[in-house]
Design a protein around this motif. Structure first.
Motif, PDB file in Angstrom:
ATOM      1  N   SER A 191       0.822  -1.208   0.000  1.00  0.00           N
ATOM      2  CA  SER A 191       0.000   0.000   0.000  1.00  0.00           C
ATOM      3  C   SER A 191       0.856   1.258   0.000  1.00  0.00           C
ATOM      4  O   SER A 191       1.849   1.359   0.729  1.00  0.00           O
ATOM      5  CB  SER A 191      -0.921   0.006   1.224  1.00  0.00           C
ATOM      6  N   VAL A 192       0.449   2.239  -0.816  1.00  0.00           N
ATOM      7  CA  VAL A 192       1.169   3.516  -0.845  1.00  0.00           C
ATOM      8  C   VAL A 192       0.983   4.260   0.469  1.00  0.00           C
ATOM      9  O   VAL A 192       1.726   5.205   0.761  1.00  0.00           O
ATOM     10  CB  VAL A 192       0.689   4.388  -2.029  1.00  0.00           C
ATOM     11  N   ALA A 193      -0.011   3.866   1.270  1.00  0.00           N
ATOM     12  CA  ALA A 193      -0.211   4.490   2.576  1.00  0.00           C
ATOM     13  C   ALA A 193       0.800   3.985   3.601  1.00  0.00           C
ATOM     14  O   ALA A 193       0.933   4.560   4.678  1.00  0.00           O
ATOM     15  CB  ALA A 193      -1.627   4.221   3.079  1.00  0.00           C
ATOM     16  N   ARG A 196      -3.833  -1.538  -5.416  1.00  0.00           N
ATOM     17  CA  ARG A 196      -3.266  -1.099  -6.690  1.00  0.00           C
ATOM     18  C   ARG A 196      -1.750  -0.931  -6.613  1.00  0.00           C
ATOM     19  O   ARG A 196      -1.041  -1.085  -7.607  1.00  0.00           O
ATOM     20  CB  ARG A 196      -3.915   0.229  -7.096  1.00  0.00           C
ATOM     21  N   GLY A 197      -1.238  -0.621  -5.396  1.00  0.00           N
ATOM     22  CA  GLY A 197       0.189  -0.384  -5.240  1.00  0.00           C
ATOM     23  C   GLY A 197       1.068  -1.542  -5.670  1.00  0.00           C
ATOM     24  O   GLY A 197       2.249  -1.350  -5.988  1.00  0.00           O
ATOM     25  N   LEU A 198       0.516  -2.760  -5.695  1.00  0.00           N
ATOM     26  CA  LEU A 198       1.297  -3.910  -6.148  1.00  0.00           C
ATOM     27  C   LEU A 198       1.654  -3.787  -7.632  1.00  0.00           C
ATOM     28  O   LEU A 198       2.695  -4.277  -8.072  1.00  0.00           O
ATOM     29  CB  LEU A 198       0.497  -5.199  -5.920  1.00  0.00           C
ATOM     30  N   LEU A 199       0.790  -3.124  -8.403  1.00  0.00           N
ATOM     31  CA  LEU A 199       1.018  -2.961  -9.838  1.00  0.00           C
ATOM     32  C   LEU A 199       1.503  -1.568 -10.214  1.00  0.00           C
ATOM     33  O   LEU A 199       2.047  -1.382 -11.301  1.00  0.00           O
ATOM     34  CB  LEU A 199      -0.279  -3.262 -10.611  1.00  0.00           C
ATOM     35  N   GLU A 200       1.304  -0.599  -9.368  1.00  0.00           N
ATOM     36  CA  GLU A 200       1.677   0.777  -9.678  1.00  0.00           C
ATOM     37  C   GLU A 200       2.446   1.374  -8.506  1.00  0.00           C
ATOM     38  O   GLU A 200       1.960   1.329  -7.360  1.00  0.00           O
ATOM     39  CB  GLU A 200       0.423   1.618  -9.942  1.00  0.00           C
ATOM     40  N   PRO A 201       3.634   1.974  -8.733  1.00  0.00           N
ATOM     41  CA  PRO A 201       4.298   2.089 -10.033  1.00  0.00           C
ATOM     42  C   PRO A 201       4.788   0.734 -10.540  1.00  0.00           C
ATOM     43  O   PRO A 201       5.136  -0.152  -9.748  1.00  0.00           O
ATOM     44  CB  PRO A 201       5.476   3.035  -9.750  1.00  0.00           C
ATOM     45  N   ARG A 202       4.817   0.580 -11.817  1.00  0.00           N
ATOM     46  CA  ARG A 202       5.093  -0.723 -12.415  1.00  0.00           C
ATOM     47  C   ARG A 202       6.474  -1.258 -12.047  1.00  0.00           C
ATOM     48  O   ARG A 202       6.672  -2.456 -11.949  1.00  0.00           O
ATOM     49  CB  ARG A 202       4.975  -0.618 -13.943  1.00  0.00           C
ATOM     50  N   GLU A 203       7.441  -0.377 -11.859  1.00  0.00           N
ATOM     51  CA  GLU A 203       8.818  -0.824 -11.652  1.00  0.00           C
ATOM     52  C   GLU A 203       9.073  -1.342 -10.235  1.00  0.00           C
ATOM     53  O   GLU A 203       9.882  -2.251 -10.038  1.00  0.00           O
ATOM     54  CB  GLU A 203       9.793   0.323 -11.951  1.00  0.00           C
ATOM     55  N   LYS A 204       8.408  -0.776  -9.227  1.00  0.00           N
ATOM     56  CA  LYS A 204       8.783  -1.034  -7.845  1.00  0.00           C
ATOM     57  C   LYS A 204       8.739  -2.514  -7.475  1.00  0.00           C
ATOM     58  O   LYS A 204       9.663  -3.038  -6.858  1.00  0.00           O
ATOM     59  CB  LYS A 204       7.889  -0.236  -6.893  1.00  0.00           C
ATOM     60  N   PRO A 253      -9.706   1.346  -6.172  1.00  0.00           N
ATOM     61  CA  PRO A 253      -9.021   0.495  -7.156  1.00  0.00           C
ATOM     62  C   PRO A 253      -8.380  -0.699  -6.479  1.00  0.00           C
ATOM     63  O   PRO A 253      -7.819  -0.585  -5.388  1.00  0.00           O
ATOM     64  CB  PRO A 253      -7.970   1.445  -7.753  1.00  0.00           C
ATOM     65  N   ARG A 254      -8.448  -1.850  -7.124  1.00  0.00           N
ATOM     66  CA  ARG A 254      -7.843  -3.060  -6.592  1.00  0.00           C
ATOM     67  C   ARG A 254      -7.187  -3.853  -7.720  1.00  0.00           C
ATOM     68  O   ARG A 254      -7.721  -3.947  -8.827  1.00  0.00           O
ATOM     69  CB  ARG A 254      -8.899  -3.940  -5.903  1.00  0.00           C
ATOM     70  N   SER A 255      -6.021  -4.433  -7.414  1.00  0.00           N
ATOM     71  CA  SER A 255      -5.363  -5.305  -8.390  1.00  0.00           C
ATOM     72  C   SER A 255      -5.932  -6.713  -8.237  1.00  0.00           C
ATOM     73  O   SER A 255      -6.053  -7.226  -7.125  1.00  0.00           O
ATOM     74  CB  SER A 255      -3.849  -5.314  -8.183  1.00  0.00           C
ATOM     75  N   ILE A 256      -6.282  -7.315  -9.355  1.00  0.00           N
ATOM     76  CA  ILE A 256      -6.875  -8.653  -9.369  1.00  0.00           C
ATOM     77  C   ILE A 256      -6.038  -9.557 -10.265  1.00  0.00           C
ATOM     78  O   ILE A 256      -5.820  -9.249 -11.436  1.00  0.00           O
ATOM     79  CB  ILE A 256      -8.327  -8.625  -9.899  1.00  0.00           C
ATOM     80  N   LEU A 257      -5.590 -10.666  -9.700  1.00  0.00           N
ATOM     81  CA  LEU A 257      -4.844 -11.669 -10.455  1.00  0.00           C
ATOM     82  C   LEU A 257      -5.738 -12.896 -10.624  1.00  0.00           C
ATOM     83  O   LEU A 257      -6.304 -13.385  -9.644  1.00  0.00           O
ATOM     84  CB  LEU A 257      -3.557 -12.037  -9.721  1.00  0.00           C
ATOM     85  N   VAL A 258      -5.852 -13.386 -11.851  1.00  0.00           N
ATOM     86  CA  VAL A 258      -6.578 -14.631 -12.121  1.00  0.00           C
ATOM     87  C   VAL A 258      -5.670 -15.542 -12.935  1.00  0.00           C
ATOM     88  O   VAL A 258      -5.140 -15.139 -13.979  1.00  0.00           O
ATOM     89  CB  VAL A 258      -7.894 -14.377 -12.883  1.00  0.00           C
TER      90      VAL A 258
END
Length: 346
Positions: free
Chosen positions: A74-76, A110-118, A155-160
């Motif tokens: 989390s960015v928080a 969303r922080g898991l995917l953005e920023p993409r590089e981290k 926003p949430r990152s979803i992996l399937v």
């Protein structure tokens, strides 16, 4: 709840927080989820063999789904990723390796995917581990809850991922054409609270409700923040979120007592910043139905709400997973659009 509404039958639910366990036990009994066991387990110390026996007692699994803890990404927070002791991605993958479900769904911030590089290297290792187990990641993207009728910016990152060689997955289509505002979600419950007020003249009560309704009609809510065991209490979010709530006529500096239990109407309903939300109202902002009850004292109950994955989004993803599984069974690619009238999947 969202996956249940999509058509999945749950064999077991795993939760470490004792209040959340009570919530799950109460609601699954009340709603007659048959043969669904609630396991009060800590996934940093559990018996994988016992889980395997419980999960596979009625045959292979269609889906393993979970929301692994968000603070590591989390960015928080500090975004320590795999260095954070709360990261349970490896455990989730261990469970998938043992249980071998047809599909895996993992939710996070969303922080898991953005920023993409981290977290690029970490994502690559997750992908490689799944592929080594025979899975293909068919979707890993950010979904926005407001696109599915949830009156909140979430926003949430979803992996399937799926083991089926011919399966394809498509992100669920937007469920609504127009966003649901805070006023639309809460006007019924807020009117009940104002009508129950006894410390002010009726004219003032109706005026204050009308003022709130006008402000709350402007937009959707900011992201609800539930906090964690380490940080956060019963308020609706950090400073920026509190300002956004204030523009909607809501005092985000705390959570109100439940309807019928208010001890201080001046604090909960008639403060200068506007009314505070009850736990039940926060749940409506997360997309829960009115009949889903959260157990525990106010702070414990609110923390469950604030950390939840909105059921309407989970349902949309679940319906897409079901469509992909059925398409794989039929030997065809998943349809371009979500089919109507999906029945239960066992």
């Amino acid at each position: 709840m969202g996956l249940h509404n999509a058509g999945f039958h749950h064999r077991a639910l795993i939760e470490v927080d004792p209040h959340a366990v009570q919530t799950l036990e109460y609601n699954t009994r009340k709603q007659h989820w048959e043969n669904c066991e609630v396991l009060s387990w800590d996934l940093t110390d559990f018996d994988m063999g016992e889980l395997e026996a419980k999960a596979l007692k009625d045959g292979p699994l269609s889906l393993l789904a979970g929301g692994v803890p968000c603070p590591p990404f989390s960015v928080a927070g500090k975004q320590l990723g795999e260095e954070d002791e709360r990261d349970l991605f490896p455990v989730m993958l261990d469970i998938a390796e043992v249980l071998k479900p047809r599909a895996v769904m993992i939710e996070n911030v969303r922080g898991l995917l953005e920023p993409r590089e981290k977290f690029a290297d970490y994502r690559a290792r997750i992908r490689a581990r799944l592929e080594a187990m025979g899975y293909r990641i068919l979707g890993w993207d950010v979904l926005e809850a407001r696109d599915y009728g949830v009156p909140q910016l979430r926003p949430r990152s979803i992996l399937v991922a799926m083991r089926e060689p011919d399966a394809s997955f498509f992100l669920p289509p937007r469920g609504v054409k127009q966003e649901v505002t805070v006023a639309q979600a809460l006007k019924k419950s807020m009117l009940k609270r104002y009508k129950a007020a006894s410390s002010r003249p009726r004219e003032e009560v109706l005026r204050r409700y009308s003022e709130w309704l006008e402000k709350a009609s402007r937009s959707i809510a900011p992201t609800l923040v539930g906090g964690s065991k380490k940080h956060g209490g019963a308020d609706l979010g950090p400073t920026r979120a509190k300002r956004a709530w204030a523009e909607l006529g809501v005092d985000a500096h705390g959570v109100a007592d439940a309807l019928g239990e208010t001890k201080d109407e001046d604090r909960d309903l008639f403060g200068e910043r506007g009314p505070k939300l009850t736990v039940a109202q926060a749940a409506l902002i997360q997309g829960f139905p009115e009949d889903w009850e959260f157990k525990g004292r106010k702070t414990a109950a609110y923390r469950q709400v604030g950390n939840a994955f909105p059921p309407p989004v989970a349902q949309a993803v679940g319906e897409s997973v079901i469509a992909a599984l059925r398409a794989a069974d039929a030997g065809a690619a998943a349809p371009a659009e979500q089919p109507e009238g999906l029945g239960p999947v066992w």
